[in-house]
Design a protein around this motif. Structure first.
Motif, PDB file in Angstrom:
ATOM      1  N   ASP A  83       2.172   1.142 -32.336  1.00  0.00           N
ATOM      2  CA  ASP A  83       3.017   0.656 -33.431  1.00  0.00           C
ATOM      3  C   ASP A  83       4.425   1.235 -33.381  1.00  0.00           C
ATOM      4  O   ASP A  83       5.239   0.924 -34.247  1.00  0.00           O
ATOM      5  CB  ASP A  83       2.389   1.028 -34.783  1.00  0.00           C
ATOM      6  N   ARG A  84       4.677   2.123 -32.425  1.00  0.00           N
ATOM      7  CA  ARG A  84       5.974   2.825 -32.323  1.00  0.00           C
ATOM      8  C   ARG A  84       6.300   3.551 -33.622  1.00  0.00           C
ATOM      9  O   ARG A  84       7.444   3.619 -34.044  1.00  0.00           O
ATOM     10  CB  ARG A  84       7.108   1.853 -31.975  1.00  0.00           C
ATOM     11  N   GLU A  85       5.242   4.073 -34.271  1.00  0.00           N
ATOM     12  CA  GLU A  85       5.431   4.718 -35.576  1.00  0.00           C
ATOM     13  C   GLU A  85       5.832   6.176 -35.477  1.00  0.00           C
ATOM     14  O   GLU A  85       6.245   6.766 -36.459  1.00  0.00           O
ATOM     15  CB  GLU A  85       4.166   4.578 -36.441  1.00  0.00           C
ATOM     16  N   HIS A  86       5.698   6.782 -34.302  1.00  0.00           N
ATOM     17  CA  HIS A  86       6.033   8.198 -34.171  1.00  0.00           C
ATOM     18  C   HIS A  86       7.451   8.367 -33.627  1.00  0.00           C
ATOM     19  O   HIS A  86       7.723   8.070 -32.469  1.00  0.00           O
ATOM     20  CB  HIS A  86       5.021   8.907 -33.269  1.00  0.00           C
ATOM     21  N   LYS A  87       8.340   8.850 -34.499  1.00  0.00           N
ATOM     22  CA  LYS A  87       9.743   9.042 -34.146  1.00  0.00           C
ATOM     23  C   LYS A  87      10.085  10.505 -34.374  1.00  0.00           C
ATOM     24  O   LYS A  87       9.757  11.058 -35.431  1.00  0.00           O
ATOM     25  CB  LYS A  87      10.620   8.142 -35.018  1.00  0.00           C
ATOM     26  N   TYR A  88      10.756  11.124 -33.413  1.00  0.00           N
ATOM     27  CA  TYR A  88      11.029  12.557 -33.486  1.00  0.00           C
ATOM     28  C   TYR A  88      12.523  12.825 -33.371  1.00  0.00           C
ATOM     29  O   TYR A  88      13.236  12.113 -32.656  1.00  0.00           O
ATOM     30  CB  TYR A  88      10.274  13.287 -32.368  1.00  0.00           C
ATOM     31  N   PRO A  89      13.006  13.847 -34.067  1.00  0.00           N
ATOM     32  CA  PRO A  89      14.439  14.131 -34.048  1.00  0.00           C
ATOM     33  C   PRO A  89      14.919  14.810 -32.767  1.00  0.00           C
ATOM     34  O   PRO A  89      16.084  14.722 -32.433  1.00  0.00           O
ATOM     35  CB  PRO A  89      14.644  15.057 -35.251  1.00  0.00           C
ATOM     36  N   ARG A  90      14.024  15.494 -32.048  1.00  0.00           N
ATOM     37  CA  ARG A  90      14.422  16.216 -30.841  1.00  0.00           C
ATOM     38  C   ARG A  90      13.510  15.814 -29.682  1.00  0.00           C
ATOM     39  O   ARG A  90      12.328  15.543 -29.877  1.00  0.00           O
ATOM     40  CB  ARG A  90      14.323  17.735 -31.048  1.00  0.00           C
ATOM     41  N   PRO A  91      14.057  15.817 -28.470  1.00  0.00           N
ATOM     42  CA  PRO A  91      13.243  15.426 -27.322  1.00  0.00           C
ATOM     43  C   PRO A  91      12.029  16.335 -27.102  1.00  0.00           C
ATOM     44  O   PRO A  91      10.958  15.862 -26.732  1.00  0.00           O
ATOM     45  CB  PRO A  91      14.201  15.492 -26.137  1.00  0.00           C
ATOM     46  N   ASP A  92      12.170  17.620 -27.389  1.00  0.00           N
ATOM     47  CA  ASP A  92      11.029  18.525 -27.188  1.00  0.00           C
ATOM     48  C   ASP A  92       9.895  18.207 -28.170  1.00  0.00           C
ATOM     49  O   ASP A  92       8.725  18.404 -27.855  1.00  0.00           O
ATOM     50  CB  ASP A  92      11.442  19.996 -27.276  1.00  0.00           C
TER      51      ASP A  92
END
Length: 159
Positions: free
Chosen positions: A111-120
């Motif tokens: 669902d592309r529901e996981h979005k993170y502010p930093r690449p790590d």
């Protein structure tokens, strides 16, 4: 066996190599220094290894303090003035990526529901939740290649 010096003089044989005895200890003047350094935290119960410089020991002292003198400059952020803040300036700078981030969306979640502010953060998510995926997967590399807008971040590279 004795060795001859250039001028014909006999030299004493070299001393035997030191025997490594497990009970051997360093001389007392060397006990306070370790591979890390001579600056030890004196806070009772602190198990931090000694530090190589006074500066690093002073920086470490922040972990024992309740002060949080560094605040996020973004108004309304829970870490801004009047909020929680940060003990260390580098933590505040890293936090700033949350506000400048293009958002690193997991390419493997349906669902592309996981979005993170930093690449790590995204890399950790993939390592934990997508164990069957390789860290060099082209889809992941493409997402990680995004850059936040604004001034250059991270280490400076020589040209």
């Amino acid at each position: 066996m004795q060795q001859q010096h250039k001028q014909g003089h006999l030299l004493p044989p070299p001393p035997p190599p030191p025997q490594h005895n497990q009970q051997q200890q360093a001389p007392p003047q060397q006990l306070h220094t370790t591979a890390q350094g001579p600056y030890k935290c004196n806070v009772p119960g602190c198990t931090a290894a000694p530090f190589p410089t006074q500066y690093l020991l002073n920086s470490h002292a922040n972990v024992h303090s309740s002060e949080r003198p560094h605040y996020c400059p973004v108004r309304g952020c829970s870490r801004s003035e009047g909020g929680k803040g940060f003990k260390r300036k580098n933590e505040m700078i890293r936090h700033g990526l949350v506000h400048q981030s293009p958002g690193y969306v997991c390419p493997f979640c349906p669902d592309r529901e996981h979005k993170y502010p930093r690449p790590d953060n995204l890399q950790r998510h993939v390592r934990v939740h997508h164990k069957d995926r390789n860290k060099d997967d082209p889809l992941l590399r493409e997402v990680l290649a995004q850059r936040a807008e604004g001034p250059s971040r991270g280490r400076r590279r020589r040209l």
